[in-house]
Design a protein around this motif. Sequence first.
Motif, PDB file in Angstrom:
ATOM      1  N   PHE A  55       0.841  -1.194   0.000  1.00 33.84           N
ATOM      2  CA  PHE A  55       0.000   0.000   0.000  1.00 33.84           C
ATOM      3  C   PHE A  55       0.876   1.244   0.000  1.00 33.84           C
ATOM      4  CE2 PHE A  55      -2.718   3.222   1.943  1.00 33.84           C
ATOM      5  CZ  PHE A  55      -3.827   3.111   1.139  1.00 33.84           C
ATOM      6  N   SER A  56       0.520   2.213  -0.836  1.00 37.02           N
ATOM      7  CA  SER A  56       1.302   3.437  -0.975  1.00 37.02           C
ATOM      8  C   SER A  56       0.692   4.547  -0.120  1.00 37.02           C
ATOM      9  CB  SER A  56       1.335   3.879  -2.443  1.00 37.02           C
ATOM     10  OG  SER A  56       1.953   5.138  -2.539  1.00 37.02           O
ATOM     11  N   TYR A  57       1.401   4.924   0.920  1.00 40.42           N
ATOM     12  CA  TYR A  57       0.919   5.987   1.792  1.00 40.42           C
ATOM     13  C   TYR A  57       1.074   7.360   1.138  1.00 40.42           C
ATOM     14  CZ  TYR A  57       0.435   2.415   5.286  1.00 40.42           C
ATOM     15  OH  TYR A  57       0.027   1.296   5.953  1.00 40.42           O
ATOM     16  N   ILE A  58       1.972   7.480   0.191  1.00 41.66           N
ATOM     17  CA  ILE A  58       2.118   8.745  -0.537  1.00 41.66           C
ATOM     18  C   ILE A  58       0.884   8.977  -1.408  1.00 41.66           C
ATOM     19  CG2 ILE A  58       3.441   9.933  -2.330  1.00 41.66           C
ATOM     20  CD1 ILE A  58       5.944   8.614  -1.136  1.00 41.66           C
ATOM     21  N   GLU A  59       0.393   7.932  -2.068  1.00 43.58           N
ATOM     22  CA  GLU A  59      -0.841   8.054  -2.854  1.00 43.58           C
ATOM     23  C   GLU A  59      -2.007   8.416  -1.949  1.00 43.58           C
ATOM     24  OE1 GLU A  59      -1.842   4.863  -5.540  1.00 43.58           O
ATOM     25  OE2 GLU A  59       0.284   4.476  -5.901  1.00 43.58           O
ATOM     26  N   LEU A  60      -2.062   7.819  -0.777  1.00 45.60           N
ATOM     27  CA  LEU A  60      -3.114   8.130   0.186  1.00 45.60           C
ATOM     28  C   LEU A  60      -3.044   9.597   0.598  1.00 45.60           C
ATOM     29  CD1 LEU A  60      -5.412   7.218   2.080  1.00 45.60           C
ATOM     30  CD2 LEU A  60      -3.628   6.636   3.747  1.00 45.60           C
ATOM     31  N   LEU A  61      -1.843  10.085   0.864  1.00 41.92           N
ATOM     32  CA  LEU A  61      -1.652  11.477   1.259  1.00 41.92           C
ATOM     33  C   LEU A  61      -2.072  12.434   0.140  1.00 41.92           C
ATOM     34  CD1 LEU A  61      -0.495  13.417   3.430  1.00 41.92           C
ATOM     35  CD2 LEU A  61       1.684  13.219   2.254  1.00 41.92           C
ATOM     36  N   LEU A  62      -1.650  12.160  -1.088  1.00 42.09           N
ATOM     37  CA  LEU A  62      -2.006  13.018  -2.216  1.00 42.09           C
ATOM     38  C   LEU A  62      -3.509  12.996  -2.506  1.00 42.09           C
ATOM     39  CD1 LEU A  62       0.942  12.370  -4.688  1.00 42.09           C
ATOM     40  CD2 LEU A  62       0.390  14.495  -3.510  1.00 42.09           C
ATOM     41  N   THR A  63      -4.090  11.819  -2.477  1.00 42.34           N
ATOM     42  CA  THR A  63      -5.527  11.709  -2.710  1.00 42.34           C
ATOM     43  C   THR A  63      -6.297  12.448  -1.626  1.00 42.34           C
ATOM     44  OG1 THR A  63      -5.279   9.592  -3.844  1.00 42.34           O
ATOM     45  CG2 THR A  63      -7.456  10.089  -2.946  1.00 42.34           C
ATOM     46  N   GLY A  64      -5.886  12.255  -0.389  1.00 42.74           N
ATOM     47  CA  GLY A  64      -6.526  12.954   0.719  1.00 42.74           C
ATOM     48  C   GLY A  64      -6.398  14.462   0.609  1.00 42.74           C
ATOM     49  N   ALA A  65      -5.230  14.932   0.188  1.00 39.06           N
ATOM     50  CA  ALA A  65      -5.010  16.369   0.037  1.00 39.06           C
ATOM     51  C   ALA A  65      -5.931  16.958  -1.031  1.00 39.06           C
ATOM     52  CB  ALA A  65      -3.550  16.640  -0.312  1.00 39.06           C
ATOM     53  N   PHE A  66      -6.082  16.265  -2.149  1.00 37.88           N
ATOM     54  CA  PHE A  66      -6.969  16.755  -3.211  1.00 37.88           C
ATOM     55  C   PHE A  66      -8.428  16.730  -2.769  1.00 37.88           C
ATOM     56  CE2 PHE A  66      -3.367  16.395  -6.064  1.00 37.88           C
ATOM     57  CZ  PHE A  66      -3.591  17.451  -6.935  1.00 37.88           C
ATOM     58  N   ILE A  67      -8.832  15.686  -2.073  1.00 38.99           N
ATOM     59  CA  ILE A  67     -10.213  15.604  -1.604  1.00 38.99           C
ATOM     60  C   ILE A  67     -10.502  16.732  -0.614  1.00 38.99           C
ATOM     61  CG2 ILE A  67     -11.821  14.217  -0.223  1.00 38.99           C
ATOM     62  CD1 ILE A  67     -10.591  11.731  -1.619  1.00 38.99           C
ATOM     63  N   ILE A  68      -9.573  16.981   0.284  1.00 35.71           N
ATOM     64  CA  ILE A  68      -9.750  18.077   1.243  1.00 35.71           C
ATOM     65  C   ILE A  68      -9.785  19.420   0.523  1.00 35.71           C
ATOM     66  CG2 ILE A  68      -8.619  19.330   3.132  1.00 35.71           C
ATOM     67  CD1 ILE A  68      -7.692  16.522   4.152  1.00 35.71           C
ATOM     68  N   ALA A  69      -8.901  19.609  -0.435  1.00 35.53           N
ATOM     69  CA  ALA A  69      -8.867  20.874  -1.176  1.00 35.53           C
ATOM     70  C   ALA A  69     -10.171  21.089  -1.936  1.00 35.53           C
ATOM     71  CB  ALA A  69      -7.683  20.885  -2.138  1.00 35.53           C
ATOM     72  N   TYR A  70     -10.673  20.041  -2.581  1.00 34.57           N
ATOM     73  CA  TYR A  70     -11.928  20.176  -3.319  1.00 34.57           C
ATOM     74  C   TYR A  70     -13.108  20.386  -2.363  1.00 34.57           C
ATOM     75  CZ  TYR A  70      -9.520  18.628  -7.554  1.00 34.57           C
ATOM     76  OH  TYR A  70      -8.674  18.523  -8.623  1.00 34.57           O
ATOM     77  N   SER A  71     -13.054  19.781  -1.186  1.00 31.50           N
ATOM     78  CA  SER A  71     -14.169  19.913  -0.246  1.00 31.50           C
ATOM     79  C   SER A  71     -14.312  21.333   0.284  1.00 31.50           C
ATOM     80  CB  SER A  71     -14.017  18.927   0.912  1.00 31.50           C
ATOM     81  OG  SER A  71     -12.962  19.329   1.769  1.00 31.50           O
ATOM     82  N   THR A  72     -13.237  22.097   0.269  1.00 30.73           N
ATOM     83  CA  THR A  72     -13.334  23.485   0.727  1.00 30.73           C
ATOM     84  C   THR A  72     -14.160  24.338  -0.223  1.00 30.73           C
ATOM     85  OG1 THR A  72     -11.279  24.135  -0.378  1.00 30.73           O
ATOM     86  CG2 THR A  72     -11.101  23.370   1.913  1.00 30.73           C
ATOM     87  N   ASN A  73     -14.381  23.871  -1.434  1.00 27.25           N
ATOM     88  CA  ASN A  73     -15.165  24.600  -2.420  1.00 27.25           C
ATOM     89  C   ASN A  73     -16.591  24.067  -2.578  1.00 27.25           C
ATOM     90  OD1 ASN A  73     -13.190  26.540  -3.279  1.00 27.25           O
ATOM     91  ND2 ASN A  73     -12.092  24.805  -4.162  1.00 27.25           N
ATOM     92  N   LEU A  74     -16.989  23.150  -1.708  1.00 26.62           N
ATOM     93  CA  LEU A  74     -18.338  22.603  -1.808  1.00 26.62           C
ATOM     94  C   LEU A  74     -19.414  23.668  -1.631  1.00 26.62           C
ATOM     95  CD1 LEU A  74     -18.211  19.173   0.052  1.00 26.62           C
ATOM     96  CD2 LEU A  74     -18.907  19.583  -2.293  1.00 26.62           C
ATOM     97  N   LYS A  75     -19.115  24.706  -0.854  1.00 26.41           N
ATOM     98  CA  LYS A  75     -20.115  25.763  -0.605  1.00 26.41           C
ATOM     99  C   LYS A  75     -20.474  26.526  -1.893  1.00 26.41           C
ATOM    100  CE  LYS A  75     -16.307  28.547   1.002  1.00 26.41           C
ATOM    101  NZ  LYS A  75     -15.565  28.859   2.176  1.00 26.41           N
ATOM    102  N   TYR A  76     -19.595  26.468  -2.896  1.00 25.59           N
ATOM    103  CA  TYR A  76     -19.868  27.143  -4.163  1.00 25.59           C
ATOM    104  C   TYR A  76     -20.584  26.242  -5.167  1.00 25.59           C
ATOM    105  CZ  TYR A  76     -16.371  30.264  -2.232  1.00 25.59           C
ATOM    106  OH  TYR A  76     -15.673  31.096  -1.400  1.00 25.59           O
ATOM    107  N   MET A  77     -20.721  24.974  -4.827  1.00 27.98           N
ATOM    108  CA  MET A  77     -21.348  24.021  -5.738  1.00 27.98           C
ATOM    109  C   MET A  77     -22.815  23.835  -5.403  1.00 27.98           C
ATOM    110  SD  MET A  77     -18.446  21.081  -5.921  1.00 27.98           S
ATOM    111  CE  MET A  77     -16.704  21.498  -6.001  1.00 27.98           C
ATOM    112  N   SER A  78     -23.591  23.528  -6.410  1.00 26.21           N
ATOM    113  CA  SER A  78     -25.030  23.291  -6.180  1.00 26.21           C
ATOM    114  C   SER A  78     -25.381  21.839  -6.411  1.00 26.21           C
ATOM    115  CB  SER A  78     -25.855  24.164  -7.105  1.00 26.21           C
ATOM    116  OG  SER A  78     -25.551  23.908  -8.445  1.00 26.21           O
TER     117      SER A  78
END
Length: 78
Positions: A55-78
């Motif tokens: 299991f690649s923890y670097i992939e987990l970290l990168l995927t998690g970072a992108f998901i968190i970054a995208y989640s900060t913009n959920l308030k602008y999405m409908s």
Amino acid sequence: SGGKGFFVTGLIFYTVSLFGAIQMWKLKKIGFHLYTVAQILLLILPVTYIKSYDFSYIELLLTGAFIIAYSTNLKYMS
């Protein structure tokens, strides 16, 4: 060593992930959810199909970072 099923399943998950990203670009919340689920399944996929896969923890970290970054913009999405 994953076999045909690994690649077909991966293609499906990558397609869902791309579709989710396109929907996020159009400011649709469903895109975030599709992207998130597809990315999590893509993290699990090699572990389930390839026995000797570490299991690649670097992939987990990168995927998690992108998901968190995208989640900060959920308030602008409908």
